[in-house]
Motif scaffolding. Sequence first.
Motif, mmCIF file in Angstrom:
data_model
loop_
_atom_site.group_PDB
_atom_site.id
_atom_site.type_symbol
_atom_site.label_atom_id
_atom_site.label_comp_id
_atom_site.label_asym_id
_atom_site.label_seq_id
_atom_site.Cartn_x
_atom_site.Cartn_y
_atom_site.Cartn_z
ATOM 1 N N TYR A 85 -15.662 24.253 -16.992
ATOM 2 C CA TYR A 85 -15.020 22.954 -16.828
ATOM 3 C C TYR A 85 -13.547 22.999 -17.214
ATOM 4 N N PHE A 86 -12.688 22.596 -16.289
ATOM 5 C CA PHE A 86 -11.305 22.307 -16.639
ATOM 6 C C PHE A 86 -11.312 20.951 -17.329
ATOM 7 N N ARG A 87 -10.482 20.792 -18.330
ATOM 8 C CA ARG A 87 -10.441 19.547 -19.087
ATOM 9 C C ARG A 87 -9.262 18.696 -18.646
ATOM 10 N N GLY A 88 -9.415 17.402 -18.797
ATOM 11 C CA GLY A 88 -8.321 16.474 -18.576
ATOM 12 C C GLY A 88 -8.434 15.682 -17.303
ATOM 13 N N ALA A 89 -8.513 14.376 -17.466
ATOM 14 C CA ALA A 89 -8.521 13.474 -16.315
ATOM 15 C C ALA A 89 -7.158 13.549 -15.645
ATOM 16 N N PRO A 90 -6.983 13.116 -14.456
ATOM 17 C CA PRO A 90 -7.922 12.378 -13.620
ATOM 18 C C PRO A 90 -8.729 13.277 -12.687
ATOM 19 N N TYR A 91 -8.513 14.563 -12.698
ATOM 20 C CA TYR A 91 -9.156 15.451 -11.737
ATOM 21 C C TYR A 91 -9.855 16.610 -12.450
ATOM 22 N N ASP A 92 -10.809 16.235 -13.323
ATOM 23 C CA ASP A 92 -11.613 17.255 -14.001
ATOM 24 C C ASP A 92 -12.375 18.054 -12.953
ATOM 25 N N LEU A 93 -12.359 19.346 -13.084
ATOM 26 C CA LEU A 93 -13.017 20.218 -12.116
ATOM 27 C C LEU A 93 -14.013 21.100 -12.848
ATOM 28 N N ALA A 94 -15.219 21.196 -12.321
ATOM 29 C CA ALA A 94 -16.237 22.095 -12.862
ATOM 30 C C ALA A 94 -16.615 23.087 -11.778
ATOM 31 N N LEU A 95 -16.573 24.354 -12.111
ATOM 32 C CA LEU A 95 -16.931 25.422 -11.179
ATOM 33 C C LEU A 95 -18.399 25.788 -11.370
ATOM 34 N N PHE A 96 -19.101 25.943 -10.265
ATOM 35 C CA PHE A 96 -20.501 26.356 -10.315
ATOM 36 C C PHE A 96 -20.595 27.874 -10.278
ATOM 37 N N PRO A 97 -21.428 28.463 -11.154
ATOM 38 C CA PRO A 97 -21.705 29.889 -10.981
ATOM 39 C C PRO A 97 -22.480 30.071 -9.681
ATOM 40 N N LEU A 98 -22.402 31.235 -9.107
ATOM 41 C CA LEU A 98 -23.039 31.503 -7.824
ATOM 42 C C LEU A 98 -24.528 31.154 -7.846
ATOM 43 N N SER A 99 -25.179 31.388 -8.965
ATOM 44 C CA SER A 99 -26.617 31.118 -9.063
ATOM 45 C C SER A 99 -26.953 29.627 -8.935
ATOM 46 N N SER A 100 -25.967 28.747 -9.098
ATOM 47 C CA SER A 100 -26.201 27.298 -9.032
ATOM 48 C C SER A 100 -25.742 26.660 -7.724
ATOM 49 N N CYS A 101 -25.125 27.424 -6.853
ATOM 50 C CA CYS A 101 -24.538 26.857 -5.631
ATOM 51 C C CYS A 101 -25.560 26.168 -4.731
ATOM 52 N N GLU A 102 -26.700 26.806 -4.505
ATOM 53 C CA GLU A 102 -27.696 26.213 -3.608
ATOM 54 C C GLU A 102 -28.263 24.920 -4.180
ATOM 55 N N ALA A 103 -28.564 24.912 -5.467
ATOM 56 C CA ALA A 103 -29.092 23.697 -6.091
ATOM 57 C C ALA A 103 -28.046 22.585 -6.052
ATOM 58 N N ALA A 104 -26.777 22.935 -6.188
ATOM 59 C CA ALA A 104 -25.703 21.937 -6.169
ATOM 60 C C ALA A 104 -25.588 21.258 -4.808
ATOM 61 N N ALA A 105 -25.982 21.951 -3.762
ATOM 62 C CA ALA A 105 -25.890 21.396 -2.402
ATOM 63 C C ALA A 105 -27.035 20.441 -2.071
ATOM 64 N N GLU A 106 -28.110 20.490 -2.861
ATOM 65 C CA GLU A 106 -29.252 19.615 -2.588
ATOM 66 C C GLU A 106 -28.820 18.158 -2.678
ATOM 67 N N GLY A 107 -29.314 17.369 -1.778
ATOM 68 C CA GLY A 107 -28.972 15.957 -1.749
ATOM 69 C C GLY A 107 -27.757 15.651 -0.884
ATOM 70 N N TRP A 108 -27.005 16.667 -0.524
ATOM 71 C CA TRP A 108 -25.828 16.483 0.334
ATOM 72 C C TRP A 108 -26.121 16.890 1.769
ATOM 73 N N GLN A 109 -27.247 17.522 1.989
ATOM 74 C CA GLN A 109 -27.550 18.117 3.279
ATOM 75 C C GLN A 109 -28.085 17.083 4.271
ATOM 76 N N ASP A 110 -27.185 16.204 4.717
ATOM 77 C CA ASP A 110 -27.545 15.233 5.738
ATOM 78 C C ASP A 110 -27.272 15.838 7.111
ATOM 79 N N GLN A 111 -27.303 15.032 8.144
ATOM 80 C CA GLN A 111 -27.125 15.555 9.504
ATOM 81 C C GLN A 111 -25.747 16.170 9.733
#
Length: 187
Positions: free
Chosen positions: A54-80
Amino acid sequence: MILNLLKEFVEIYHLNRGLGELEYTSENLHVEKPDLSGQLEEFYQHLNFDEEAYFRGAPYDLALFPLSSCEAAAEGWQDQGWKETYVVFAHLMGDEVIFCDLESDLSPVYGRIPGDSKLYALSPSLSTFLTTYMLMKKLEITQFENNIYIDEDLLDYKEGFLEGIMDIIEEQLPEDYRNDFIAFMLG
């Protein structure tokens, strides 16, 4: 070029006192996702982290996903509108996902906001996105000493901060990406 960028990106992460371990390595790390390619593959080959960083500090805090979490992170976004070539690699702290399209070796970067079907075109390449973000954090750290707000309410920015951010965006991003980047990253 991307190797030098990733090295500097990690340096800024540590100057920002990011949460979580994030290390740059010049050695190619083993990537266990066979369909990973382009700049996103280089990103994961040279950044070593097992948990979200996690990068700290608003307004654009950014969290990077490790490769092992990428697929789980995409769940719920996979619409048409979701393509198989999209790979989520980060998110903002409000759960807005940031992903690359692997149809191009440049790994163009997009974003999506919960409850919004709009696809925000953030950058024509991962390297351009990382450079822009890194320069924004660098401005925050070096010129504003991680203190960008006038008061504790976190509503108004110190003089010169937004102008500096806009200068970076104009300098780094092609014109057709700027509005989406600003709307998504700065809300």
